[in-house]
Write a protein that holds these residues in place. Structure first.
Motif, PDB file in Angstrom:
ATOM      1  N   GLY A   1       0.804  -1.216   0.000  1.00 22.93           N
ATOM      2  CA  GLY A   1       0.000   0.000   0.000  1.00 22.93           C
ATOM      3  C   GLY A   1       0.832   1.259   0.000  1.00 22.93           C
ATOM      4  N   LEU A   2       2.069   1.190  -0.494  1.00 24.27           N
ATOM      5  CA  LEU A   2       2.994   2.327  -0.452  1.00 24.27           C
ATOM      6  C   LEU A   2       3.335   2.861  -1.836  1.00 24.27           C
ATOM      7  N   LEU A   3       2.681   2.350  -2.870  1.00 24.88           N
ATOM      8  CA  LEU A   3       2.999   2.775  -4.230  1.00 24.88           C
ATOM      9  C   LEU A   3       2.344   4.124  -4.526  1.00 24.88           C
ATOM     10  N   THR A   4       3.159   5.089  -4.975  1.00 22.25           N
ATOM     11  CA  THR A   4       2.657   6.401  -5.374  1.00 22.25           C
ATOM     12  C   THR A   4       2.961   6.607  -6.854  1.00 22.25           C
ATOM     13  N   ALA A   5       2.400   7.665  -7.427  1.00 23.15           N
ATOM     14  CA  ALA A   5       2.654   7.968  -8.840  1.00 23.15           C
ATOM     15  C   ALA A   5       4.146   8.224  -9.071  1.00 23.15           C
ATOM     16  N   GLU A   6       4.794   8.872  -8.105  1.00 25.11           N
ATOM     17  CA  GLU A   6       6.221   9.160  -8.237  1.00 25.11           C
ATOM     18  C   GLU A   6       7.030   7.866  -8.256  1.00 25.11           C
ATOM     19  N   ILE A   7       6.681   6.939  -7.377  1.00 24.02           N
ATOM     20  CA  ILE A   7       7.376   5.655  -7.341  1.00 24.02           C
ATOM     21  C   ILE A   7       7.090   4.858  -8.608  1.00 24.02           C
ATOM     22  N   GLU A   8       5.851   4.894  -9.052  1.00 29.41           N
ATOM     23  CA  GLU A   8       5.464   4.168 -10.263  1.00 29.41           C
ATOM     24  C   GLU A   8       6.296   4.613 -11.462  1.00 29.41           C
ATOM     25  N   ALA A   9       6.711   5.877 -11.488  1.00 28.87           N
ATOM     26  CA  ALA A   9       7.477   6.417 -12.612  1.00 28.87           C
ATOM     27  C   ALA A   9       8.967   6.078 -12.530  1.00 28.87           C
ATOM     28  N   ALA A  10       9.416   5.519 -11.416  1.00 24.84           N
ATOM     29  CA  ALA A  10      10.846   5.180 -11.270  1.00 24.84           C
ATOM     30  C   ALA A  10      11.238   4.097 -12.266  1.00 24.84           C
ATOM     31  N   THR A  11      12.491   4.140 -12.700  1.00 25.78           N
ATOM     32  CA  THR A  11      13.007   3.159 -13.650  1.00 25.78           C
ATOM     33  C   THR A  11      14.019   2.243 -12.962  1.00 25.78           C
ATOM     34  N   ASN A  12      14.466   1.230 -13.687  1.00 27.33           N
ATOM     35  CA  ASN A  12      15.423   0.277 -13.117  1.00 27.33           C
ATOM     36  C   ASN A  12      16.702   0.935 -12.611  1.00 27.33           C
ATOM     37  N   GLY A  13      17.065   2.077 -13.200  1.00 32.18           N
ATOM     38  CA  GLY A  13      18.296   2.755 -12.808  1.00 32.18           C
ATOM     39  C   GLY A  13      18.114   3.795 -11.730  1.00 32.18           C
ATOM     40  N   ASP A  14      16.898   3.910 -11.192  1.00 35.17           N
ATOM     41  CA  ASP A  14      16.626   4.910 -10.150  1.00 35.17           C
ATOM     42  C   ASP A  14      16.591   4.250  -8.774  1.00 35.17           C
ATOM     43  N   LEU A  15      17.069   4.963  -7.778  1.00 28.52           N
ATOM     44  CA  LEU A  15      17.044   4.479  -6.406  1.00 28.52           C
ATOM     45  C   LEU A  15      15.796   5.003  -5.699  1.00 28.52           C
ATOM     46  N   MET A  16      15.069   4.113  -5.034  1.00 26.77           N
ATOM     47  CA  MET A  16      13.874   4.498  -4.277  1.00 26.77           C
ATOM     48  C   MET A  16      14.163   4.435  -2.781  1.00 26.77           C
ATOM     49  N   ILE A  17      13.793   5.501  -2.084  1.00 22.77           N
ATOM     50  CA  ILE A  17      13.845   5.509  -0.616  1.00 22.77           C
ATOM     51  C   ILE A  17      12.425   5.770  -0.132  1.00 22.77           C
ATOM     52  N   VAL A  18      11.832   4.795   0.530  1.00 27.64           N
ATOM     53  CA  VAL A  18      10.464   4.927   1.028  1.00 27.64           C
ATOM     54  C   VAL A  18      10.483   4.726   2.542  1.00 27.64           C
ATOM     55  N   LEU A  19       9.974   5.725   3.267  1.00 26.76           N
ATOM     56  CA  LEU A  19      10.008   5.682   4.733  1.00 26.76           C
ATOM     57  C   LEU A  19       8.602   5.788   5.302  1.00 26.76           C
ATOM     58  N   VAL A  20       8.297   4.930   6.240  1.00 26.28           N
ATOM     59  CA  VAL A  20       7.078   5.046   7.037  1.00 26.28           C
ATOM     60  C   VAL A  20       7.530   5.403   8.449  1.00 26.28           C
ATOM     61  N   THR A  21       7.175   6.599   8.890  1.00 24.29           N
ATOM     62  CA  THR A  21       7.654   7.097  10.178  1.00 24.29           C
ATOM     63  C   THR A  21       6.486   7.523  11.065  1.00 24.29           C
ATOM     64  N   HIS A  22       6.792   7.739  12.344  1.00 19.63           N
ATOM     65  CA  HIS A  22       5.783   8.236  13.279  1.00 19.63           C
ATOM     66  C   HIS A  22       5.402   9.670  12.900  1.00 19.63           C
ATOM     67  N   GLU A  23       4.163  10.039  13.148  1.00 19.72           N
ATOM     68  CA  GLU A  23       3.667  11.371  12.780  1.00 19.72           C
ATOM     69  C   GLU A  23       4.480  12.499  13.415  1.00 19.72           C
ATOM     70  N   ASP A  24       4.924  12.277  14.665  1.00 17.62           N
ATOM     71  CA  ASP A  24       5.590  13.354  15.396  1.00 17.62           C
ATOM     72  C   ASP A  24       7.096  13.377  15.165  1.00 17.62           C
ATOM     73  N   ASN A  25       7.585  12.567  14.238  1.00 20.78           N
ATOM     74  CA  ASN A  25       9.021  12.545  13.973  1.00 20.78           C
ATOM     75  C   ASN A  25       9.403  13.568  12.908  1.00 20.78           C
ATOM     76  N   ASP A  26      10.641  14.022  12.989  1.00 16.94           N
ATOM     77  CA  ASP A  26      11.186  14.923  11.979  1.00 16.94           C
ATOM     78  C   ASP A  26      11.588  14.085  10.765  1.00 16.94           C
ATOM     79  N   THR A  27      10.706  14.036   9.763  1.00 22.67           N
ATOM     80  CA  THR A  27      10.935  13.184   8.602  1.00 22.67           C
ATOM     81  C   THR A  27      12.209  13.573   7.865  1.00 22.67           C
TER      82      THR A  27
END
Length: 514
Positions: free
Chosen positions: A51-77
């Motif tokens: 459930g973490l796929l976004t349009a930006e991630i969908e557009a990534a290619t094999n040569g692109d690095l993806m960093i996806v973070l799920v963090t607490h609401e009160d954390n400094d992302t």
């Protein structure tokens, strides 16, 4: 919960590095889940399932690095992201040493004329191409990458065979060449026992058992898990046997594999007659008659394979201690009548297989994601039933995730879930030491073990946890420290993969006949 996705265009990292980075990122304060991977369709599919796929991630290619973070609401992302990105920075090693980055295999070979082996860990879509370049530069290859089409594997192995080169892999995780352990190998003493293996943890187990018996390893040649399939035909295992037969440092040869295709097994066993050295064969679930008829020495388990090899080539009086039946009786005496089942949670596929086959000796109510019988096969999402054995290193669990020998989080969660089942008598786990593995596999598991024990105790029942540590006194962390930490946590510690399976089997045998 806050979800942050960053795409770094045209930024490549190999899969081994990303496994380590993802594991470290998941331990950062405030991080519920971190996913650091290349933008392949497979990895995007995993994010979609989460459930973490976004349009930006969908557009990534094999040569692109993806960093996806799920963090607490009160954390400094932004702070968390900065910490993750810091893990991606390559720093110069201490002591004045430095690394040189080459853009191509050919450039690396030209700059290192004495090199004769390349270890390749890139996306499976490109792995075959890079392996071919290495072979064409007269380099032996250890191909760690998986998801390589079988047609490419066959072509690579035929080329290597024709040019007198080793083509270990794809999906080859363990090797020891000229006393240097590669990828997930263990620190073992040099010696005269040579191993050819189509199983990474099976090879590790045999090598550490040989070490424990006071002997050592001359070479450990990995083949990749598909080598003994009908399609590939055992090309690398046959070449490995011939290489060890010609190696003056090798006095005895051990073959290790999960069940091979029958026609391929016949081809491989035919090589025994011309090896000129004793050959011990440990094929999980294999036929004694076929091995003996071919002139080999049949091994019923990994410990038996190591013991026979040492007796044949090093010390004819070598021996191991038998299973302690009193320990089995002590465990059974603490179990309630409704506690009937064994649950195995494994990092190593062959270690899982060995324990599972032990239970199959007494029951057909044995389920697994690597069960040979389709009607007893589970998926990663399946609940446990009866005696269940799960290989968390199987593709079903590692699709888009680090191997459990690096990131044990899925297994830890499953351990807690299994403890809630009142029918469970025993939970069996392996802890694999060695190069590339988690720096403290026991330590990171102890909180989940304590939680599992509390769940059972609150329900008024005893839960027996059995742990086996695959490693040596030369590994980091050392074997003794890991064993002591398990024992201090109330875990029953076994001495080998074979004993682990036998211990669980005997408990199950006694409770089902009580």
């Amino acid at each position: 919960m806050s979800i942050t996705a960053v795409i770094k265009k045209n930024t490549y990292f190999d899969s081994v590095s990303l496994m380590s980075i993802s594991t470290k990122a998941n331990t950062l304060d405030g991080v519920d889940q971190a996913f650091v991977a290349m933008g392949t369709e497979m990895n995007k599919g995993v994010l979609n399932n989460l459930g973490l796929l976004t349009a930006e991630i969908e557009a990534a290619t094999n040569g692109d690095l993806m960093i996806v973070l799920v963090t607490h609401e009160d954390n400094d992302t932004e702070q968390v992201l900065t910490e993750v990105e810091a893990l991606l920075v390559h720093k110069k090693p201490a002591g004045g040493a430095h690394t040189v980055t080459h853009r191509t295999v050919a450039a690396a070979a030209a700059d290192n004329p004495d090199a004769n082996l390349a270890v390749i860990a890139v996306n499976g879509a490109y792995a075959g191409r890079e392996a071919r370049k290495a072979l064409e530069n007269n380099l032996h290859v250890m191909l760690f990458s998986d998801n390589v089409p079988v047609e490419e594997e066959i072509a690579l192995k035929r080329y290597a065979h024709d040019h007198g080169l080793l083509m270990m892999g794809p999906d080859c995780g363990t090797a020891i060449i000229n006393n240097v352990a590669l990828c997930f190998g263990n620190a073992v003493r040099p010696g005269s026992v040579g191993v050819v293996a189509a199983s990474g943890t099976g090879a590790q187990e045999v090598s550490v058992r040989v070490h424990a018996l006071g002997a050592g390893i001359s070479q450990l040649i990995g083949t990749g898990g598909r080598d003994l399939s009908e399609q590939v035909g055992g090309i690398m295992m046959i070449d490995g046997i011939r290489a060890l037969a010609a190696d003056p440092a090798t006095d005895v040869i051990v073959l290790v594999s999960k069940p091979p295709a029958p026609a391929v097994e016949k081809k491989v066993l035919a090589e025994i007659a011309t090896a000129g050295k004793p050959v011990v064969v440990y094929f999980v679930g294999g036929s004694r008659d076929a091995v003996v008829e071919a002139g080999g020495h049949f091994a019923a388990g990994s410990q038996d394979a190591a013991l026979q090899a040492v007796r044949l080539g090093v010390d004819p009086h070598a021996d191991v201690e038998p299973l302690d039946s009193e320990r089995v009786d002590e465990v059974v005496s603490r179990l309630a009548p409704h506690q009937q089942f064994v649950r195995g949670l494994f990092c190593g596929g062959t270690l899982c297989d060995e324990s599972m086959y032990s239970l199959l000796e007494i029951s057909d109510n044995v389920w697994s994601n690597i069960q040979k019988s389709p009607e007893r096969r589970l998926t990663a999402d399946s609940p446990s039933t009866g005696h269940t054995f799960l290989d968390f290193g199987d593709d079903d669990f590692t699709n888009g995730r680090p191997h459990p020998m690096i990131d044990p989080s899925l297994r830890l969660a499953r351990l807690v879930e299994e403890a809630k089942d009142p029918q469970v008598a025993v939970i069996v786990m392996d802890f694999v030491l060695g190069f590339g593995a988690h720096e403290d596999p026991v330590g990171v598991t102890l909180p989940a073990i304590a939680q599992a024990q509390r769940i059972a105790a609150q329900d008024g029942r005893h839960l027996e946890i059995v742990g086996y540590v695959l490693g040596t006194d030369l590994d980091t962390p050392a074997l003794d420290g890991q064993v002591a930490a398990l024992a201090a946590a109330g875990v029953t510690v076994t001495r080998s993969s074979t004993e682990t399976g036998a211990f669980a089997r005997e408990i199950a045998r006694k409770v089902q006949t009580a």
